[in-house]
Motif scaffolding. Structure first.
Motif, PDB file in Angstrom:
ATOM      1  N   GLY A 502     -11.899 -86.611 -39.775  1.00  0.00           N
ATOM      2  CA  GLY A 502     -12.087 -88.034 -40.027  1.00  0.00           C
ATOM      3  C   GLY A 502     -12.027 -88.414 -41.487  1.00  0.00           C
ATOM      4  O   GLY A 502     -12.264 -89.554 -41.837  1.00  0.00           O
ATOM      5  N   ASN A 503     -11.705 -87.461 -42.333  1.00  0.00           N
ATOM      6  CA  ASN A 503     -11.639 -87.771 -43.760  1.00  0.00           C
ATOM      7  C   ASN A 503     -10.260 -87.464 -44.308  1.00  0.00           C
ATOM      8  O   ASN A 503     -10.082 -87.152 -45.475  1.00  0.00           O
ATOM      9  CB  ASN A 503     -12.696 -86.965 -44.522  1.00  0.00           C
ATOM     10  CG  ASN A 503     -12.509 -85.473 -44.332  1.00  0.00           C
ATOM     11  OD1 ASN A 503     -11.611 -85.040 -43.612  1.00  0.00           O
ATOM     12  ND2 ASN A 503     -13.339 -84.684 -44.978  1.00  0.00           N
ATOM     13  N   GLY A 504      -9.267 -87.579 -43.407  1.00  0.00           N
ATOM     14  CA  GLY A 504      -7.904 -87.316 -43.852  1.00  0.00           C
ATOM     15  C   GLY A 504      -7.526 -85.852 -43.793  1.00  0.00           C
ATOM     16  O   GLY A 504      -6.451 -85.473 -44.210  1.00  0.00           O
ATOM     17  N   THR A 505      -8.446 -85.054 -43.243  1.00  0.00           N
ATOM     18  CA  THR A 505      -8.153 -83.634 -43.087  1.00  0.00           C
ATOM     19  C   THR A 505      -8.329 -83.301 -41.620  1.00  0.00           C
ATOM     20  O   THR A 505      -9.304 -83.717 -40.994  1.00  0.00           O
ATOM     21  CB  THR A 505      -9.114 -82.776 -43.926  1.00  0.00           C
ATOM     22  OG1 THR A 505      -8.947 -83.114 -45.285  1.00  0.00           O
ATOM     23  CG2 THR A 505      -8.815 -81.292 -43.742  1.00  0.00           C
ATOM     24  N   LYS A 506      -7.394 -82.598 -41.051  1.00  0.00           N
ATOM     25  CA  LYS A 506      -7.593 -82.086 -39.707  1.00  0.00           C
ATOM     26  C   LYS A 506      -7.021 -80.681 -39.637  1.00  0.00           C
ATOM     27  O   LYS A 506      -6.220 -80.283 -40.488  1.00  0.00           O
ATOM     28  CB  LYS A 506      -6.961 -82.997 -38.659  1.00  0.00           C
ATOM     29  CG  LYS A 506      -5.442 -83.009 -38.627  1.00  0.00           C
ATOM     30  CD  LYS A 506      -4.945 -83.924 -37.517  1.00  0.00           C
ATOM     31  CE  LYS A 506      -3.416 -83.958 -37.475  1.00  0.00           C
ATOM     32  NZ  LYS A 506      -2.934 -84.931 -36.474  1.00  0.00           N
ATOM     33  N   ILE A 507      -7.557 -79.933 -38.649  1.00  0.00           N
ATOM     34  CA  ILE A 507      -6.994 -78.605 -38.468  1.00  0.00           C
ATOM     35  C   ILE A 507      -6.368 -78.548 -37.089  1.00  0.00           C
ATOM     36  O   ILE A 507      -6.851 -79.142 -36.135  1.00  0.00           O
ATOM     37  CB  ILE A 507      -8.037 -77.484 -38.683  1.00  0.00           C
ATOM     38  CG1 ILE A 507      -9.238 -77.695 -37.776  1.00  0.00           C
ATOM     39  CG2 ILE A 507      -8.472 -77.428 -40.127  1.00  0.00           C
ATOM     40  CD1 ILE A 507     -10.217 -76.536 -37.834  1.00  0.00           C
ATOM     41  N   LEU A 508      -5.290 -77.813 -37.012  1.00  0.00           N
ATOM     42  CA  LEU A 508      -4.533 -77.688 -35.781  1.00  0.00           C
ATOM     43  C   LEU A 508      -4.474 -76.221 -35.401  1.00  0.00           C
ATOM     44  O   LEU A 508      -4.237 -75.357 -36.239  1.00  0.00           O
ATOM     45  CB  LEU A 508      -3.086 -78.153 -35.987  1.00  0.00           C
ATOM     46  CG  LEU A 508      -2.854 -79.608 -36.315  1.00  0.00           C
ATOM     47  CD1 LEU A 508      -1.375 -79.837 -36.509  1.00  0.00           C
ATOM     48  CD2 LEU A 508      -3.370 -80.467 -35.185  1.00  0.00           C
ATOM     49  N   PHE A 509      -4.736 -75.938 -34.117  1.00  0.00           N
ATOM     50  CA  PHE A 509      -4.588 -74.562 -33.647  1.00  0.00           C
ATOM     51  C   PHE A 509      -3.138 -74.145 -33.779  1.00  0.00           C
ATOM     52  O   PHE A 509      -2.238 -74.895 -33.410  1.00  0.00           O
ATOM     53  CB  PHE A 509      -5.038 -74.463 -32.191  1.00  0.00           C
ATOM     54  CG  PHE A 509      -4.883 -73.089 -31.629  1.00  0.00           C
ATOM     55  CD1 PHE A 509      -5.815 -72.107 -31.930  1.00  0.00           C
ATOM     56  CD2 PHE A 509      -3.805 -72.763 -30.821  1.00  0.00           C
ATOM     57  CE1 PHE A 509      -5.675 -70.835 -31.431  1.00  0.00           C
ATOM     58  CE2 PHE A 509      -3.661 -71.487 -30.327  1.00  0.00           C
ATOM     59  CZ  PHE A 509      -4.595 -70.518 -30.627  1.00  0.00           C
ATOM     60  N   SER A 510      -2.952 -72.959 -34.295  1.00  0.00           N
ATOM     61  CA  SER A 510      -1.583 -72.463 -34.447  1.00  0.00           C
ATOM     62  C   SER A 510      -1.266 -71.440 -33.359  1.00  0.00           C
ATOM     63  O   SER A 510      -0.467 -71.684 -32.471  1.00  0.00           O
ATOM     64  CB  SER A 510      -1.432 -71.841 -35.828  1.00  0.00           C
ATOM     65  OG  SER A 510      -0.209 -71.174 -35.926  1.00  0.00           O
ATOM     66  N   ASN A 517      -0.908 -62.261 -28.613  1.00  0.00           N
ATOM     67  CA  ASN A 517      -0.199 -63.219 -29.431  1.00  0.00           C
ATOM     68  C   ASN A 517       0.256 -64.334 -28.507  1.00  0.00           C
ATOM     69  O   ASN A 517       1.099 -64.138 -27.642  1.00  0.00           O
ATOM     70  CB  ASN A 517       1.002 -62.569 -30.121  1.00  0.00           C
ATOM     71  CG  ASN A 517       0.551 -61.664 -31.248  1.00  0.00           C
ATOM     72  OD1 ASN A 517      -0.177 -62.097 -32.126  1.00  0.00           O
ATOM     73  ND2 ASN A 517       0.963 -60.406 -31.190  1.00  0.00           N
ATOM     74  N   ASN A 518      -0.347 -65.461 -28.688  1.00  0.00           N
ATOM     75  CA  ASN A 518      -0.084 -66.553 -27.774  1.00  0.00           C
ATOM     76  C   ASN A 518      -0.362 -67.837 -28.536  1.00  0.00           C
ATOM     77  O   ASN A 518      -1.341 -67.950 -29.256  1.00  0.00           O
ATOM     78  CB  ASN A 518      -1.037 -66.425 -26.572  1.00  0.00           C
ATOM     79  CG  ASN A 518      -0.608 -67.299 -25.419  1.00  0.00           C
ATOM     80  OD1 ASN A 518      -0.096 -68.397 -25.628  1.00  0.00           O
ATOM     81  ND2 ASN A 518      -0.807 -66.813 -24.218  1.00  0.00           N
ATOM     82  N   SER A 519       0.533 -68.807 -28.373  1.00  0.00           N
ATOM     83  CA  SER A 519       0.343 -70.053 -29.103  1.00  0.00           C
ATOM     84  C   SER A 519      -0.449 -71.067 -28.278  1.00  0.00           C
ATOM     85  O   SER A 519      -0.754 -72.142 -28.760  1.00  0.00           O
ATOM     86  CB  SER A 519       1.695 -70.634 -29.514  1.00  0.00           C
ATOM     87  OG  SER A 519       2.459 -70.873 -28.364  1.00  0.00           O
ATOM     88  N   THR A 534      -8.150 -63.445 -32.750  1.00  0.00           N
ATOM     89  CA  THR A 534      -8.431 -64.336 -33.867  1.00  0.00           C
ATOM     90  C   THR A 534      -7.529 -65.557 -33.737  1.00  0.00           C
ATOM     91  O   THR A 534      -6.309 -65.437 -33.609  1.00  0.00           O
ATOM     92  CB  THR A 534      -8.153 -63.620 -35.210  1.00  0.00           C
ATOM     93  OG1 THR A 534      -8.920 -62.423 -35.239  1.00  0.00           O
ATOM     94  CG2 THR A 534      -8.557 -64.511 -36.382  1.00  0.00           C
ATOM     95  N   GLY A 535      -8.143 -66.694 -33.703  1.00  0.00           N
ATOM     96  CA  GLY A 535      -7.372 -67.929 -33.631  1.00  0.00           C
ATOM     97  C   GLY A 535      -6.948 -68.351 -35.036  1.00  0.00           C
ATOM     98  O   GLY A 535      -7.783 -68.446 -35.926  1.00  0.00           O
ATOM     99  N   LEU A 536      -5.639 -68.532 -35.196  1.00  0.00           N
ATOM    100  CA  LEU A 536      -5.143 -68.963 -36.504  1.00  0.00           C
ATOM    101  C   LEU A 536      -4.915 -70.469 -36.473  1.00  0.00           C
ATOM    102  O   LEU A 536      -4.367 -71.000 -35.513  1.00  0.00           O
ATOM    103  CB  LEU A 536      -3.845 -68.238 -36.863  1.00  0.00           C
ATOM    104  CG  LEU A 536      -4.004 -66.728 -37.055  1.00  0.00           C
ATOM    105  CD1 LEU A 536      -2.693 -66.123 -37.523  1.00  0.00           C
ATOM    106  CD2 LEU A 536      -5.095 -66.411 -38.056  1.00  0.00           C
ATOM    107  N   TRP A 537      -5.316 -71.124 -37.497  1.00  0.00           N
ATOM    108  CA  TRP A 537      -5.254 -72.572 -37.571  1.00  0.00           C
ATOM    109  C   TRP A 537      -4.541 -72.972 -38.853  1.00  0.00           C
ATOM    110  O   TRP A 537      -4.475 -72.213 -39.799  1.00  0.00           O
ATOM    111  CB  TRP A 537      -6.667 -73.164 -37.589  1.00  0.00           C
ATOM    112  CG  TRP A 537      -7.408 -72.956 -36.304  1.00  0.00           C
ATOM    113  CD1 TRP A 537      -7.815 -71.767 -35.783  1.00  0.00           C
ATOM    114  CD2 TRP A 537      -7.795 -73.953 -35.374  1.00  0.00           C
ATOM    115  NE1 TRP A 537      -8.433 -71.963 -34.584  1.00  0.00           N
ATOM    116  CE2 TRP A 537      -8.451 -73.308 -34.307  1.00  0.00           C
ATOM    117  CE3 TRP A 537      -7.661 -75.339 -35.327  1.00  0.00           C
ATOM    118  CZ2 TRP A 537      -8.956 -73.992 -33.211  1.00  0.00           C
ATOM    119  CZ3 TRP A 537      -8.179 -76.022 -34.245  1.00  0.00           C
ATOM    120  CH2 TRP A 537      -8.823 -75.353 -33.190  1.00  0.00           C
TER     121      TRP A 537
END
Ligand code: CA
Ligand code: CA
Ligand code: CA
Length: 782
Positions: A502-510, A517-519, A534-537
């Protein structure tokens, strides 16, 4: 010292007994000679009347007083017998009023002791004062010490008759007595032992062994009729054994049970120092009519306070044996030591006589009462137990003792028939992410520890299931599913793939990395091995693009990373970008005309970084503003490469004189500059359109260039050509070519306001005077 006493005492008692035997055979009827026969031990009950005859010697005065001896016999000794007989007997009687003086002590004590003389002399001395008809026992107490205690051969050894049928002639007639003789220095141990001998009790120690100086291996210190008389240096003689108490009928018949052949039973056995209201005191296990086992319990209570130990005594009784030959033999629970002091069996101890089909097991002890199992069934006592753990070096506890499995995971052992407890580890860590978890036993019992009855050879398998550790590390997990999971179970991992702060930053699951290995953000994991996920974002930043400085309603083409957006001011374009990516942006057109005014793009500015330019690396959320400025006259900013430095407003006049050291380039530029001034002037004051002003100035400039610089050269050139060729120049083609150039130049100028258009227009107007004029003139001249 004590042992030495004992040996002397025992040895001399044997001699004494032999001596008396001889006397008795000589003096009375022969039936009394077989006094060792056990069948003749009488029941002893009620008051036992004793006349105590005090004697001293011509050469030895008494040390103790009459009252002290009276206390020993009628208080201390009486207390002892009341306790050990459970009140069945008491000691009554009298003590002579004085110490009678006999012959010298050496007369009686030296060499072969004159024991019979001592008794008869004492009776004779006391006869006038004593009515012997009142007494069953004559107890002579003499001044001095007991040779068994003192070791002095001149002393008299304490002794007694066997049984109470020793005949003595008195003034009241010939009467039978139990006869015993003690020294004034004797403690009550010898008093009790010798009085018990007059009751008809046999010696229970191994007479032959003791006389040869060895330990007694029959009863030891467990019985008054053996070494137990000397407990606490003779001051606290121990109780007689159960066998003795049974012989004398002191122990009631309901306190003994018998275990027959093939029987198996469990008993509560209490120590027999005090009668128990409920429990038994002896267990008889008959073999033949003369031999049997007898089990009793002993505790350090009352006169048994100085027993060598406490516990269950198992004795083998052989009533065909004689005095001193082992009628009672205590079974040594610890045969590895010669002493019988450790002979008592304790809880957990087991006695077995396989030939006898006998097993005696002390199961437990509670409130001084022993639980004892006696088994004459002949059933096997041991069975093989095999535990399959499936894991090597695993510790399993059987009856709380650890057993280690072998390399095949097996534990083999021989265990007692009966109840056992077994406990397996609830978890086995094979490594940090694989473990085995206990689930039960092969007999479907799930208790751990479990109790089971081993009655024959048995195999038992411990059942485990495997568990694998799942380790999940990621943002966006509402519940972290990390933990242990059963082998081949499935674990749902659900994840919220976008987190907008909400402050102009968001993270997206990669994507997931590690074991899978799965998206896809939400996945199902099959736990067929330990898994690490390990979830990479990636992080995105929101950028805002806007324009300022333009009038509302201006159309702007915003280009961001090659995508074109058409906006009308005012507007804000927002877009997410990956952190640290590069954004390219542009706004066009760069210049807008509004009447004579024009708005020109100046720069991009960031809300946090000041002025920025494309491309830009994205680090933070930001507002990128394209700044336009209303610009009235600074035409030089439109063409900064021309290096126009002459301010329009301050001076529209040419310099008064050419500067010194003028170079050719500057001379050439002079008309050019003039044209720019013209254009600027026109734009500002006449035309009000920067484009038309520019075009006009270009035309004027080009025409002047052509007229001034180029026409003379072309005139001369064409003249020379004509002279040589004498041909007429085809004006028509030149005109068409020039018209085409002009058309192209004007088109480009109008449509794109670019330099190519201006240059082509410029070329035309340069060419116009410099070609057409000479050709026209020369052709006409012709
Ligand atoms: Ca002696
Ligand atoms: Ca008398
Ligand atoms: Ca022993």
């Amino acid at each position: 010292m004590k042992k030495k006493f004992l040996i002397h005492f025992l040895l001399l008692t044997i001699l004494t007994s032999t001596c008396f035997s001889t006397i008795l055979v000589k003096t009375v009827n022969s039936t009394f000679s077989s006094s060792t026969s056990l069948s003749q031990i009488p029941t002893i009950s009620g008051p036992q009347s004793i006349i105590v005859i005090l004697v001293k010697f011509r050469d030895l005065e008494n040390i103790k007083s009459r009252d002290e001896i009276k206390d020993v016999v009628f208080n201390q000794l009486n207390e002892y017998f009341k306790e050990v007989s459970y009140g069945n007997i008491s000691l009554t009687g009298d003590i002579t009023p004085v110490w009678y003086t006999l012959k010298s002590v050496k007369y009686y004590g030296s060499g072969t002791e004159k024991l019979e003389s001592l008794i008869l002399d004492a009776v004779k001395a006391a006869d006038k004062d004593v009515d012997f008809r009142n007494y069953q026992y004559i107890m002579v107490v003499h001044a001095g010490d007991n040779q068994d205690k003192s070791g002095n051969p001149d002393d008299i050894t304490s002794f007694s008759s066997k049984g109470n049928k020793y005949p003595i002639t008195t003034m009241e007639g010939r009467l039978s007595f139990g006869v015993l003789c003690l020294a004034e220095l004797d403690p009550i141990g010898p008093y009790a032992h010798y009085l018990a001998r007059t009751f008809g009790l046999p010696r229970l120690y191994n007479a032959a062994k003791v006389s040869s100086g060895s330990y007694d291996n029959y009863v030891g210190e467990w019985d008054l009729m053996a070494h137990g008389l000397w407990a606490n240096n003779g001051s606290t003689p121990v109780h007689p054994s159960a066998w003795v108490k049974l012989q004398l009928k002191w122990m009631p018949q309901n306190k003994i049970v018998e275990v027959k052949d093939d029987d198996e039973n469990v008993f509560k056995l209490s120590p027999h120092e005090k009668l128990s209201p409920s429990n038994i005191h002896a267990i008889k296990i008959p073999s033949t009519n003369k031999t049997y086992y007898l089990i009793e319990a002993r505790a350090k209570i009352g006169f048994d306070k100085y027993l060598p130990d406490e516990g269950v005594l198992i004795s083998y009784i052989d009533e065909s044996k004689s005095d001193g030959e082992g009628i009672v033999k205590v079974v040594d629970a610890h045969p590895e030591t010669p002493t019988l002091n450790d002979a008592a069996f304790k809880p957990g101890d087991l006695y077995q006589n396989q030939a006898f089909k006998l097993t005696i097991e002390v199961l437990s002890l509670s409130n001084l009462t022993y639980t004892i199992r006696v088994d004459r069934s002949g059933k096997p006592i041991y069975a093989n137990l095999t535990i399959n753990t499936k894991y090597p070096n695993l510790t399993i506890k059987i009856d709380e003792k650890p057993f280690l499995s072998n390399e095949k995971g097996l534990i083999n052992g021989t265990f007692r028939i009966g109840n056992h407890t077994i406990e397996a580890p609830k978890e086995i860590y094979i490594n940090s992410s694989v473990k085995a978890v206990f689930i039960g036993w092969s007999d479907e019992d799930k208790n751990n520890p479990k109790t089971f009855y081993l009655n024959s050879n048995m195999n038992l398998t411990v059942l485990y299931k495997l568990q694998y550790f799942l380790e999940v590390e990621s943002f966006g997990l509402s519940v972290n599913p990390s933990g242990w999971y059963d082998e081949n179970s499935k674990v749902q991992i659900s994840i919220n793939p976008i987190i907008d702060y909400g402050n102009g930053t968001k993270i997206l699951f990669s994507h997931w990395t590690g074991s899978i290995n799965n998206s896809e953000a939400s996945i199902e994991v099959l736990m067929d091995s330990p898994k690490t996920l390990t979830g990479l974002w990636k992080t995105q930043k929101k950028l805002f693009f806007t324009i300022e400085g333009l009038p509302n309603g201006t159309s702007i083409e915003l280009t961001i990373n090659n995508k074109i957006y058409n906006y009308t001011t005012p507007f804000t374009h927002s877009e997410w970008f990956d952190e640290d990516s590069i954004v390219e942006f542009d706004a066009s057109p760069k210049i807008f005309f509004e009447g004579l005014n024009f708005y020109e793009f100046k720069f991009w500015k960031s809300s946090i970084k000041g002025n920025v330019s494309s491309p830009l690396k994205i680090e933070e959320t930001d507002v990128i503003t394209g700044v336009y400025a209303k610009n009235e006259a600074s035409l030089e900013t439109k063409f900064p490469e021309l290096n126009l430095t002459i301010p329009l407003k301050s001076s529209l006049s040419l310099p008064k004189s050419l500067p010194e050291n003028i170079n050719l380039y500057e001379v050439f530029l002079y008309p050019f500059k003039f044209s720019r001034l013209t254009a600027a002037f026109a734009a500002k004051n006449l035309i009000f359109n920067i484009y038309l002003a520019n075009l006009a100035s270009t035309i004027v400039f080009s025409f002047l260039i052509g007229l001034i610089y180029v026409t003379p050269l072309t005139f001369l050139t064409i003249y020379i050509i004509k002279k040589k060729t004498r041909k007429t120049l085809k004006f028509k083609y030149l005109g068409l070519t020039a018209a085409a150039i002009l058309a192209l130049g004007l088109t480009l100028s109008f449509t794109h306001l670019n330099y190519l258009g201006l240059i082509l227009t410029s070329i035309f107007f340069i060419t116009l005077p410099s070609l057409i004029l000479p050709v026209k003139f020369l052709n006409h001249k012709r």
